[in-house]
Design a protein around this motif. Structure first.
Motif, PDB file in Angstrom:
ATOM      1  N   ARG A  68      38.641  50.382  11.432  1.00  0.00           N
ATOM      2  CA  ARG A  68      39.043  49.219  12.235  1.00  0.00           C
ATOM      3  C   ARG A  68      39.794  49.759  13.452  1.00  0.00           C
ATOM      4  NH1 ARG A  68      40.158  43.728  11.250  1.00  0.00           N
ATOM      5  NH2 ARG A  68      39.977  44.057   9.021  1.00  0.00           N
ATOM      6  N   ARG A  70      42.220  49.383  16.484  1.00  0.00           N
ATOM      7  CA  ARG A  70      43.366  48.512  16.732  1.00  0.00           C
ATOM      8  C   ARG A  70      44.291  49.143  17.757  1.00  0.00           C
ATOM      9  NH1 ARG A  70      46.761  47.367  11.698  1.00  0.00           N
ATOM     10  NH2 ARG A  70      45.072  45.950  11.196  1.00  0.00           N
ATOM     11  N   GLY A  71      44.690  48.356  18.731  1.00  0.00           N
ATOM     12  CA  GLY A  71      45.683  48.769  19.715  1.00  0.00           C
ATOM     13  C   GLY A  71      45.114  49.671  20.794  1.00  0.00           C
ATOM     14  N   ALA A  88      43.275  51.716  12.974  1.00  0.00           N
ATOM     15  CA  ALA A  88      44.328  51.058  12.195  1.00  0.00           C
ATOM     16  C   ALA A  88      44.800  51.907  11.019  1.00  0.00           C
ATOM     17  CB  ALA A  88      43.849  49.685  11.713  1.00  0.00           C
ATOM     18  N   ASP A  89      43.894  52.408  10.198  1.00  0.00           N
ATOM     19  CA  ASP A  89      44.267  53.232   9.046  1.00  0.00           C
ATOM     20  C   ASP A  89      43.482  54.546   9.135  1.00  0.00           C
ATOM     21  OD1 ASP A  89      44.941  54.417   6.652  1.00  0.00           O
ATOM     22  OD2 ASP A  89      43.859  52.983   5.404  1.00  0.00           O
ATOM     23  N   HIS A 145      47.480  43.826  21.344  1.00  0.00           N
ATOM     24  CA  HIS A 145      47.053  43.318  20.040  1.00  0.00           C
ATOM     25  C   HIS A 145      45.541  43.391  19.859  1.00  0.00           C
ATOM     26  CE1 HIS A 145      51.122  42.178  19.233  1.00  0.00           C
ATOM     27  NE2 HIS A 145      51.171  41.512  20.365  1.00  0.00           N
ATOM     28  N   GLU A 147      42.149  44.139  18.525  1.00  0.00           N
ATOM     29  CA  GLU A 147      41.689  44.530  17.196  1.00  0.00           C
ATOM     30  C   GLU A 147      40.214  44.162  17.073  1.00  0.00           C
ATOM     31  OE1 GLU A 147      42.826  43.874  12.515  1.00  0.00           O
ATOM     32  OE2 GLU A 147      44.353  43.596  14.049  1.00  0.00           O
TER      33      GLU A 147
END
Length: 181
Positions: A68, A70-71, A88-89, A145, A147
């Motif tokens: 994912r 993100r940012g 994200a992860d 934000h 995503e």
């Protein structure tokens, strides 16, 4: 030949990244058709080393990884060089990265030793002109934000990067499937 291993970005995620580029206040947008997540940069390699890389990955058994984006962040500190979307992860990607590195080292290939920070490049910068840095910072704040929906990385590609006057052109040479559980 200049090589890297990457994870391709699905079209629906690439479209979101391309949408971000439309409001970019500075820099040179990355070609949306070449969006990718670099797993390992291999730099210039002789043909026989490229073959060893290919052979080391043909029997790779690794699980598919959910990603994912993100940012937005910058590489380059005070003088930004690259705008990118982060992951994200990153832990599942780090595990895949480690597994691929072990395969490469066992095949006698020594990729550069750089900290692995999974990301997708959105734009590159030479020197920012007067007034561009505050606009770029505002753009990042306004899009902090960002995503994208998650996607499953189902393969790793061995890519030949051909440098030219208009930047690099990426030519996939081989793909190595990841195992879907």
């Amino acid at each position: 030949m200049r090589l890297f291993l990457s994870i391709p970005i699905p079209e629906e995620v690439a479209d979101l990244l391309e949408d971000l580029q439309t409001d970019l206040p500075a820099g040179r947008p990355a070609d949306p058709e070449q969006f990718h997540l670099t797993l390992v940069f291999l730099d210039e390699q002789r043909e026989e080393v490229a073959q060893a890389i290919h052979e080391s990955l043909e029997s790779l058994r690794a699980p598919a990884v959910e990603i994912r984006l993100r940012g937005l962040e910058l590489f380059g500190g005070r003088e930004p060089r690259t705008l990118y979307a982060g992951v994200a992860d990153p832990e599942p990607l780090r595990a895949l990265h480690a597994k691929v590195l072990a395969r490469l080292r066992a095949a006698g290939v020594a990729p550069e030793r750089r900290r692995f920070r999974p990301h997708v490049t959105i734009a590159r910068f030479n020197a920012l002109r007067r007034g561009e840095k505050p606009r770029l910072e505002r753009f990042i704040t306004e899009n902090a934000h960002f995503e994208a929906p998650p996607f499953l990385a189902r393969e790793i590609e061995l890519v030949h990067s051909v440098l030219g006057a208009r930047g690099a052109r990426h030519e996939p040479l081989a793909a190595y499937p990841l195992i879907e559980e």
